[in-house]
Design an enzyme around this catalytic site. Structure first.
Site, short mmCIF file in Angstrom:
data_model
loop_
_atom_site.label_atom_id
_atom_site.label_comp_id
_atom_site.label_asym_id
_atom_site.label_seq_id
_atom_site.Cartn_x
_atom_site.Cartn_y
_atom_site.Cartn_z
N LYS A 196 0.81 -1.22 0.00
CA LYS A 196 0.00 0.00 0.00
C LYS A 196 0.84 1.27 0.00
O LYS A 196 2.03 1.26 0.27
CB LYS A 196 -1.01 -0.04 1.15
CG LYS A 196 -2.17 -0.97 0.78
CD LYS A 196 -3.32 -0.91 1.74
CE LYS A 196 -4.45 -1.78 1.16
NZ LYS A 196 -5.49 -2.07 2.14
N ARG A 241 -3.29 -10.03 4.98
CA ARG A 241 -3.70 -10.22 3.58
C ARG A 241 -2.60 -9.67 2.68
O ARG A 241 -2.31 -8.48 2.75
CB ARG A 241 -5.02 -9.47 3.36
CG ARG A 241 -5.56 -9.48 1.94
CD ARG A 241 -6.79 -8.58 1.85
NE ARG A 241 -7.34 -8.55 0.50
CZ ARG A 241 -6.86 -7.78 -0.48
NH1 ARG A 241 -5.81 -7.00 -0.27
NH2 ARG A 241 -7.43 -7.81 -1.67
N1 PMM Z 1 -7.61 -3.66 0.64
C1 PMM Z 1 -7.79 -3.88 -0.67
C2 PMM Z 1 -8.69 -4.87 -1.11
N2 PMM Z 1 -9.37 -5.63 -0.21
N3 PMM Z 1 -9.85 -6.21 2.01
C3 PMM Z 1 -9.67 -6.01 3.32
N4 PMM Z 1 -10.34 -6.77 4.22
N5 PMM Z 1 -8.84 -5.04 3.79
C4 PMM Z 1 -8.15 -4.22 2.95
O1 PMM Z 1 -7.42 -3.33 3.44
C5 PMM Z 1 -8.29 -4.41 1.56
C6 PMM Z 1 -9.17 -5.43 1.11
C7 PMM Z 1 -7.04 -3.05 -1.68
O2 PMM Z 1 -5.84 -3.65 -2.04
P1 PMM Z 1 -5.61 -4.49 -3.42
O3 PMM Z 1 -6.17 -3.66 -4.55
O4 PMM Z 1 -4.20 -4.68 -3.52
O5 PMM Z 1 -6.32 -5.79 -3.34
#
Ligand code: PMM
Length: 304
Positions: A225, A265
């Site tokens: 991020k 994650r």
């Molecule tokens: N961030 C993204 C997508 N899904 N889900 C949860 N639970 N928490 C998060 O902070 C989160 C998420 C955005 O990141 P990506 O585009 O790299 O998937």
């Protein structure tokens, strides 16, 4: 035994004796850090299986980018992207989480074998989401969310980010409970980067104990991020590209695991799988510490 009574477990999911690793499969042409790479169903399923081979305990499948400025995909397209990948991974025995803000996608994913619904809006984007998850008896991730990010980083103003995120998450958890989702199936997530700048994200990571105080397992999603770009920026202030933030992501994984997070994650699993194992070994050493300390000190002298 864990020193973190707060890590907890989630009814409906396997129980892990350490912080779990959630690998990310974004089936999108435009996601913030790995967009386009796993857009095809076969490639996405293979990528999910590779993440499991590298140490992922569960795989989060998403068909809609949530990055700042991303436009929403329509429902039919999201279903087309997500359902075959969920089905393909679940049929291989993978514990699948579906990353969606739509009740229809959650329902169809659960029917296709998903075990967990991960909604970055915490049920706010679709009024049918909470009843749908409650009816299915599925576990639910409630992320801190202040609205869609289209047009910029909306509503990212805080007096005390930790207090406000904890309070707002508490209110969402109450609403989700009132909607019929069982308390032992709720996971909370600070929503790093969602209506938050680097200082906000770092403050939340520094005070994960306050999130643990909500009494639910905590998911931390720091992977690649913007705040890591800020931390790693060179003297000219330029952040490294998203894919060069994986070592920093693994560092956050170790810190989050040590602080008692239930799961992290991440896009790149291998380093994080190592990080959570090291954190677990350190916790165990601490838990057994006093009894073994003297004996291992003697052993170390003998080995020299
Ligand atoms: N961030 C993204 C997508 N899904 N889900 C949860 N639970 N928490 C998060 O902070 C989160 C998420 C955005 O990141 P990506 O585009 O790299 O998937």
């Amino acid at each position: 035994m864990s020193i973190h009574s707060g890590r907890g477990s989630v009814t409906g999911l396997p129980e892990w004796d350490r912080c779990a690793v959630m690998g990310v499969v974004n089936v999108t042409p435009d996601s913030f850090s790995d967009g386009g790479r796993w857009f095809d169903t076969t490639a996405a399923v293979k990528h999910g299986l590779d993440l499991v081979a590298e140490g992922a305990d569960l795989v989060d499948v998403g068909g809609e980018s949530t990055r700042p400025g991303a436009t929403r995909v329509d429902e039919a397209e999201e279903l087309r992207r997500v359902i075959p990948v969920v089905r393909g991974l679940a049929s291989e025995g993978v514990v699948v989480s579906v990353d969606t803000m739509r009740a229809s996608v959650a329902e169809r994913s659960l029917a296709a074998g998903a075990a967990l619904v991960n909604d970055v809006s915490g049920g706010l984007a679709d009024a049918r989401m909470v009843p749908a998850v409650a009816d299915a008896g599925a576990p639910f991730v409630v992320m801190h969310w202040r609205g869609f990010l289209e047009g910029g980083n909306v509503a990212g103003v805080y007096d005390d980010v930790v207090r406000e995120v904890v309070d707002e998450l508490h209110a969402r958890v109450e609403a989700v409970l009132a909607g019929g989702i069982a308390p032992d199936r709720i996971v909370v997530d600070p929503g790093l980067g969602f209506s938050k700048n680097a200082e906000h994200d770092l403050s939340l990571l520094a005070h994960l104990d306050r999130l643990l105080g909500l009494g639910h397992p905590v998911l931390v999603a720091a992977s690649r991020k913007r705040f890591l770009g800020r931390v790693l920026a060179g003297p000219d202030g330029a952040p490294p590209p998203a894919r060069e933030r994986d070592a920093a992501t693994a560092a956050v994984s170790a810190l989050a695991a040590h602080a008692g997070a239930w799961a992290v994650r991440v896009h790149e699993v291998r380093a994080t799988a190592d990080a959570v194992r090291v954190a677990h070994a350190v916790e165990e050493a601490r838990a057994t510490g006093h009894a073994l300390g003297a004996a291992s000190a003697r052993g170390a002298e003998g080995a020299r």
